[in-house]
Design an enzyme around this catalytic site. Structure first.
Site, PDB file in Angstrom:
ATOM      1  N   HIS A  40     -29.572  22.050  75.764  1.00 15.50           N
ATOM      2  CA  HIS A  40     -28.940  20.757  75.528  1.00 15.50           C
ATOM      3  C   HIS A  40     -29.990  19.670  75.705  1.00 15.50           C
ATOM      4  O   HIS A  40     -31.087  19.947  76.187  1.00 15.50           O
ATOM      5  CB  HIS A  40     -27.772  20.520  76.505  1.00 15.50           C
ATOM      6  CG  HIS A  40     -28.228  20.401  77.923  1.00 15.50           C
ATOM      7  ND1 HIS A  40     -28.427  21.508  78.732  1.00 15.50           N
ATOM      8  CD2 HIS A  40     -28.583  19.323  78.670  1.00 15.50           C
ATOM      9  CE1 HIS A  40     -28.865  21.111  79.919  1.00 15.50           C
ATOM     10  NE2 HIS A  40     -28.982  19.789  79.905  1.00 15.50           N
ATOM     11  N   HIS A 126     -35.722  15.445  75.602  1.00 23.64           N
ATOM     12  CA  HIS A 126     -36.476  16.681  75.382  1.00 23.64           C
ATOM     13  C   HIS A 126     -35.529  17.865  75.548  1.00 23.64           C
ATOM     14  O   HIS A 126     -34.454  17.742  76.129  1.00 23.64           O
ATOM     15  CB  HIS A 126     -37.632  16.791  76.379  1.00 23.64           C
ATOM     16  CG  HIS A 126     -37.183  16.868  77.798  1.00 23.64           C
ATOM     17  ND1 HIS A 126     -36.832  15.747  78.527  1.00 23.64           N
ATOM     18  CD2 HIS A 126     -36.992  17.923  78.620  1.00 23.64           C
ATOM     19  CE1 HIS A 126     -36.451  16.119  79.741  1.00 23.64           C
ATOM     20  NE2 HIS A 126     -36.533  17.438  79.816  1.00 23.64           N
TER      21      HIS A 126
END
Length: 186
Positions: A40, A126
């Site tokens: 995620h 990220h």
């Protein structure tokens, strides 16, 4: 309960990142890998909250969804926290409509600040691949990850919702569950 706000990752992207992880495993580095079903993008880690606070947080996130437009991101080059010389976390960075992603993060911060939560100081979107546990074969890991992230033509990630997630920690690693899905309609 321990919660955070996340952007879900598409199945195509999970497969691409999983293929990179499979190649990185051949290096034999000492890494605690993130399981592909747990991939995620974290918008905001909220932390421990009382169960009765969750409905107010969901209401705030619904307001965020009403003001934030959908957007597209594309994974890019590998990165390392705190740095490449002494990596502790390895990740894939993002490019694309980052201004919309940061707008989303600012809206999350603004509405959660009304509930007493601190804003993020240094948001860096990220996709975490893993956490380095020792120096074993770390140079080879860094080199191969740089090469693979450069060579991979990643799928675009269309961001149309955020999720409020619960994280339950155990010795086997975290278990994530979706508490609420919020559409981006701005």
């Amino acid at each position: 309960m321990r919660i955070f706000v996340a952007i879900p990752v598409s199945e195509d992207l999970r497969k691409q990142v999983g293929a990179i992880k499979s190649e990185l495993l051949t290096v034999g580095a000492d890494v605690k890998w993130v399981e592909p079903h747990n991939y995620h993008l974290t918008v905001k880690f909220i932390g421990e909250v009382e169960e009765h606070e969750v409905s107010k947080i969901i209401d705030a996130l619904r307001r965020v969804g009403e003001e934030s437009p959908p957007f597209t991101l594309k994974p890019d080059q590998a990165g390392f926290f705190p740095n490449e010389r002494r990596p502790r976390v390895i990740w894939i960075g993002l490019e694309g409509e980052l201004e919309k992603a940061f707008w989303l993060g600012e809206r999350v911060d603004a509405y959660l600040a009304e509930l007493g939560y601190e804003p993020e100081n240094n948001r860096k979107y990220h996709l975490t691949l893993g956490r380095v546990r020792s120096e074993r074969n770390v140079r080879e890991l860094v080199s191969l990850l740089r090469k693979l992230s450069y060579e991979t033509d990643f799928s675009r990630l269309r961001v149309e919702e955020i999720r409020l997630m619960q994280s339950q920690l155990s010795s086997k690693g975290p278990t994530y569950s979706v508490l609420e899905k919020i559409r981006l309609n701005g």
